[in-house]
Enzyme design. Structure first.
Site, PDB file in Angstrom:
ATOM      1  N   THR A  23       8.882 -22.782  16.814  1.00  0.00           N
ATOM      2  CA  THR A  23       8.563 -22.374  15.443  1.00  0.00           C
ATOM      3  C   THR A  23       7.498 -23.298  14.847  1.00  0.00           C
ATOM      4  OG1 THR A  23      10.929 -21.866  15.352  1.00  0.00           O
ATOM      5  CG2 THR A  23       9.689 -21.638  13.304  1.00  0.00           C
ATOM      6  N   ALA A  24       7.810 -24.587  14.774  1.00  0.00           N
ATOM      7  CA  ALA A  24       6.877 -25.528  14.136  1.00  0.00           C
ATOM      8  C   ALA A  24       5.634 -25.754  14.998  1.00  0.00           C
ATOM      9  CB  ALA A  24       7.588 -26.850  13.879  1.00  0.00           C
ATOM     10  N   ALA A  45       8.363 -24.989  27.356  1.00  0.00           N
ATOM     11  CA  ALA A  45       9.247 -24.941  28.532  1.00  0.00           C
ATOM     12  C   ALA A  45       9.650 -23.511  28.897  1.00  0.00           C
ATOM     13  CB  ALA A  45      10.492 -25.779  28.258  1.00  0.00           C
ATOM     14  N   HIS A 546      21.825 -24.337  12.342  1.00  0.00           N
ATOM     15  CA  HIS A 546      20.888 -24.888  11.361  1.00  0.00           C
ATOM     16  C   HIS A 546      20.734 -26.394  11.561  1.00  0.00           C
ATOM     17  CE1 HIS A 546      21.860 -21.310   8.485  1.00  0.00           C
ATOM     18  NE2 HIS A 546      21.159 -20.947   9.541  1.00  0.00           N
ATOM     19  N   ALA A 579      12.248 -29.290  12.890  1.00  0.00           N
ATOM     20  CA  ALA A 579      13.436 -29.395  12.034  1.00  0.00           C
ATOM     21  C   ALA A 579      14.073 -30.779  12.075  1.00  0.00           C
ATOM     22  CB  ALA A 579      14.461 -28.337  12.456  1.00  0.00           C
TER      23      ALA A 579
END
Ligand SMILES: Cc1cc2nc3c(=O)[nH]c(=O)nc-3n(C[C@H](O)[C@H](O)[C@H](O)COP(=O)(O)OP(=O)(O)OC[C@H]3O[C@@H](n4cnc5c(N)ncnc54)[C@H](O)[C@@H]3O)c2cc1C
Length: 613
Positions: A23-24, A45, A546, A579
């Site tokens: 995501t980041a 990966a 999360h 995150a």
């Protein structure tokens, strides 16, 4: 996927190496290549599954946890969850966890992000991060009738994104009476949403958006939104099925220099050099893992594994936070349509849904995980008795170190009725959360009948866990001890939110959809008091996936791993952007904040290297 270079082989040098095409990582890479003069390598990966219908069809997300797109990590046995080992899914694919998540798109509260600044991170607060939430997404509203049905009068265009890459929409439809009933039930309780959640100040129940592109009815995620538009650029090289084993670090007079990475590429070990920076975006479990494998971590621990210490920092891998999640599934009255036949993978239902999806881009496959959400305080706290009870609990369970630094922030959030400590949600099918370690996914052991599930998450817990390498072997999974409910206040607060679900189910109009005396998901899913609520949580709660906080942005002496420019303390050119940098977990789902932080990280890096903005 292997982009850009005609030979499809790695070059020996790039300006920036991004570890983890999740995501980041993909946000940062896509923004950096806006400057045509920089060469960026992304090492991922997992594989590229951007044409895999399990990824692109919004409703298919439950099939991805436990699949080859998941790292299949697990926690250590959790003492306060009756010794259960929890599955901790993490995306192993281009797009990372954004490729397998349930697409819920929910912002944090302004107070949580303001707390990041107060924890020693100058320049980080809601006013500086809010523009990046807007930069990362575009909200597209449905037609007027659907807006009315979903109660979307709270939408404030000023605080929503209007031109960002992630396409965001509402998955509820007028044919589904339950999404409307959710909103009206919160009105009955006097807890309808107070304003647009993207203002950072909302409380109450509402219809939440999802990262689903309403035109194609497909998942909008880091690959489709950020990488597809730039994938042909010659200054971007993305390699998949390639694992970073270690960072190449060099100690100099002015600090530690990240020279590059050691990777396994097409089965062979090779080193790649970074002319400017190495950017860690391997996620909350593997970014700290790579730091430790490379000699950045607690000196005693690294020595015990025979890893030479490059930078001693015992904060690496600590401060792990997550949201626990559990809920109750209630049988609905006959004739109410839910997603149960699809979850049970009944062939007739799947075929009909697939036909509607392919022929008309309509039907249940268009909807992601959750479309109905609420931020809530413990409801009895504002009353005089509630205040006394809360004060009693805070006194009784005043924490000892090492939780002290976070205690006052979390306590202030809990005491503020405009902040709350619980997130509630509705899922239009049964949820099997009694996941024993051998269970495959949410799809196992589902019973006959149609259900709706009410869920509760505790938004800010006092407990902190850790993740550390299990050995010096890069292929070994890390040891993850989430220490759920370790702090005794957590179960007290969480149990009160769970108990509230029973009240929610008895409130109109939601109550009118439930079968009187109907079945539930589990014999113990009838919660009458706090003791039963606590026991149910310990028996059933699972990770909401999360996880955050393991390379926390904080001063080093407070346990921080990166500074406010996201540079690893003691290094000159090694940043973490995922995150793991969040010092305090946001109250809602994480992806909005991962996108916002990554957008900001890209601007910080561009500024520091005088790149084109
Ligand atoms: C099942 C699930 C459901 C979720 N549901 C929601 C939701 O509905 N809404 C929401 O807001 N959030 C949700 N989340 C959380 C959210 O998706 C994540 O917090 C976020 O995507 C994490 O982004 P990241 O960049 O930190 O890590 P990731 O996106 O996980 O990226 C890390 C990447 O690094 C790669 N990597 C790791 N190690 C290496 C290595 N050594 N070499 C090369 N590559 C490596 C990984 O394969 C991965 O692609 C969910 C998460 C999961 C797992």
């Amino acid at each position: 996927m292997d982009t850009s270079t005609p030979s499809h082989s790695l070059s020996s040098e790039y300006d920036f190496i991004v570890i983890g095409g999740g995501t980041a990582g993909l946000v940062v890479a896509a923004r950096l290549v806006e400057d045509p003069n920089v060469q960026v390598l992304v090492v991922e990966a997992g594989d590229d599954h951007s044409n895999d219908p399990r990824v692109t069809i919004p409703a298919m997300w439950p099939s991805l946890s436990g699949s080859e797109l998941d790292w299949k990590l697990v926690s250590t046995p959790q003492e306060n969850l009756k010794g259960r080992t929890l599955k901790l899914p993490q995306g192993r694919a281009l797009g990372g966890s954004s490729a397998i998540n349930s697409e819920v798109f929910i912002p944090p509260s302004a107070a949580t992000i303001d707390a990041w600044g107060k924890m020693g991170n100058s320049g980080w607060d809601w006013s500086t991060l809010a523009p990046y939430y807007r930069k990362s997404h575009t909200l597209i509203l449905p037609d007027k009738d659907t807006c009315k049905h979903l109660g979307l009068d709270w939408v404030d265009r000023q605080v929503q994104g209007s031109s960002g890459p992630i396409q965001v929409s509402f998955v509820g439809v007028v044919q589904d009476p339950l999404s409307n009933a959710w909103v009206d039930t919160f009105k009955t309780l006097g807890h309808n949403v107070t304003r647009d959640p993207f203002s950072g100040k909302a409380m109450g129940g509402y219809s939440n958006p999802s990262s689903v592109d309403p035109r194609s009815k497909s998942r909008s995620y880091a690959v489709s939104a950020y990488i597809v538009p730039v994938r042909k650029q010659s200054n971007l090289h993305v390699v998949t099925n390639t694992i970073v084993k270690r960072l190449v670090l060099e100690t100099t007079n002015t600090g530690v220099n990240a020279r590059g990475v050691d990777v396994i590429y097409q089965g062979k070990p090779i080193s790649v050099t970074a002319r400017k920076e190495v950017i860690l975006a391997a996620g909350v479990f593997q970014s700290p893992k790579l730091l430790e494998l490379s000699g950045i971590g607690d000196p005693g621990f690294l020595n015990s594994l025979g890893i030479p210490v490059v930078i001693g920092n015992s904060g690496v891998g600590e401060n792990l936070q997550d949201h626990l999640m559990t809920g109750i599934s209630f049988e609905v009255k006959d004739g109410i349509v839910t997603g149960d036949p699809l979850l049970r993978q009944e062939q007739a239902a799947i075929q009909a849904a697939m036909q509607m999806y392919t022929d008309h881009k309509a039907g249940p496959f268009c909807a992601g995980g959750i479309g109905s959400h609420a931020f809530m305080p413990v409801v009895d706290i504002p009353s005089e008795d509630g205040q006394k009870a809360q004060e009693f609990l805070f006194k009784k369970y005043h924490p000892k170190e090492p939780h002290q630094p976070f205690y006052s922030f979390i306590r202030s959030l809990l005491e503020d009725p405009n902040e709350g400590s619980g997130a509630l949600l509705m899922f239009l099918a049964q949820l099997n959360l009694h996941n024993d370690p051998d269970a495959k996914s949410y799809l196992q052991d589902l019973q006959v009948g149609n259900f709706l599930s009410l869920g509760a998450l505790q938004t800010h817990s006092f407990s902190r866990g850790s993740v550390h390498i299990a050995s010096a072997d890069a292929t070994d999974a890390p040891k993850i001890d989430s220490r759920y409910l370790f702090h005794p206040l957590d179960i007290e607060i969480y149990a009160r939110h769970l108990l509230f679900l029973e009240r929610l189910a008895q409130t109109q109009p939601l109550a009118s959809f439930l079968k009187p005396g109907g079945r539930r998901n589990h014999p113990t899913a009838h919660i009458k008091d706090l003791d039963e609520a606590k026991d149910y949580i310990r028996t059933t709660a699972i990770s909401a996936s999360h996880h955050s906080g393991t390379c926390a942005m904080m001063p080093r002496e407070k346990g921080g791993v990166v500074n406010e420019r996201l540079l690893v303390h003691g290094t000159m050119n090694l940043r973490v952007v995922d995150a793991s940098i969040m010092p305090l977990i946001p109250r809602g789902n994480l992806q909005t904040t991962v996108y916002a932080v990554a957008e900001r990280a890209a601007d910080i890096i561009k500024t520091d290297h005088h790149l084109r903005m």
